[in-house]
Write an enzyme that holds these catalytic residues in place. Sequence first.
Site, PDB file in Angstrom:
ATOM      1  N   GLN A  35      -4.741  -1.579   9.729  1.00  0.00           N
ATOM      2  CA  GLN A  35      -4.478  -2.891   9.121  1.00  0.00           C
ATOM      3  C   GLN A  35      -4.992  -3.992  10.056  1.00  0.00           C
ATOM      4  OE1 GLN A  35      -3.228  -3.409   5.968  1.00  0.00           O
ATOM      5  NE2 GLN A  35      -3.673  -5.571   6.300  1.00  0.00           N
ATOM      6  N   ASP A  94     -11.296   2.824   4.090  1.00  0.00           N
ATOM      7  CA  ASP A  94     -11.548   1.379   4.023  1.00  0.00           C
ATOM      8  C   ASP A  94     -13.053   1.070   4.054  1.00  0.00           C
ATOM      9  OD1 ASP A  94      -9.535  -0.419   3.588  1.00  0.00           O
ATOM     10  OD2 ASP A  94      -8.854  -0.494   5.673  1.00  0.00           O
ATOM     11  N   LYS A 101       0.843  -1.204   0.000  1.00  0.00           N
ATOM     12  CA  LYS A 101       0.000   0.000   0.000  1.00  0.00           C
ATOM     13  C   LYS A 101       0.874   1.249   0.000  1.00  0.00           C
ATOM     14  CE  LYS A 101      -3.742  -2.511   2.207  1.00  0.00           C
ATOM     15  NZ  LYS A 101      -4.427  -2.897   3.458  1.00  0.00           N
TER      16      LYS A 101
END
Length: 284
Positions: A96, A119, A52
Amino acid sequence: MQILDGKALSKKIEDQVAKGAKTLKDETGRTPGLAVILVGSDPASHAYVGMKKKACDRAGFYSVTHEMPADISQDAIESTIKMMNQNPSIDGILIQLPLPEQIDTTKLLELVAPNKDVDGFHPYNVGRLTTGLDGFVPCTPLGVMELLAEYNIDPKGMNAVVVGASNIVGKPMAALLLNANATVQVTHIYTKDLKACTLNADIILVGAGVINLIKEDMVKDGAIIIDIGINRADNGKLVGDVDFENVAPKSSYITPVPGGVGPMTIAMLLKNTLTAAQAHAKEA
Ligand code: NAD
């Protein structure tokens, strides 16, 4: 049978995002910024965050990773999230997953400002998705929808079977398909007869994390197969949840692993972060 090439499409999208980021910078002086919270030393999580970060670099974004030890306290992570919520150079915040057991993941996800929730895991954005309103959508299922659109596959009226019902993959995948007017069935570990469900599907979207879960005799001729799973096989290779070799010849379209849904996920993260930055630039 045609391969749905997520690698090629993600490259195209990344280029568009990089152009969008440059335009935003030229017009407003703002560089899109992504903050990542990475807890513990799980190698897969570190690898994903590394990918990422590289993608952010390619797109000309600013990115920062807050690395924390596995025994970090809930309070310490919450403080970092609050700081990122206030930080004007951060447009997107990504936690994460998975997090260590002592951490209350739901509480953290709820703490992320919804307008930085790139997200799409905050209940505010989940609610907007299920009611068909604009908002941040989880990157993996969003990437699947982009991939289908690129190949002019319209799920409207299709029997869609989603295998796996997690909050980050299966449930938002089902919501997007329903919003696109597919008839959607969501299956999971407690589904009694998975084969009976998948045999009826025009499109199967599987994200269960089980190697070879979808076999040739579970798929009708001409079905579209979307493999979201990422597993490490005994020989060290990355494989999905579909027995690709035997299922591919029966399918009309199929995603490979790697090179299918995986790269689309990262491209969607960039796209969501650019969208957030554009919105924040307007507010400033
Ligand atoms: P999860 O463990 O949270 O959820 C798995 C889901 O699959 C659950 O709903 C479970 O009930 C279901 N399931 C498990 N075994 C099953 C079986 N035998 N039959 C039917 N259903 C079964 O996992 P997750 O985070 O949703 O991830 C799922 C898979 O997708 C993993 O392989 C993960 O690596 C992959 N993934 C890929 C991407 C990507 O970018 N391509 C992103 C996220 C997750």
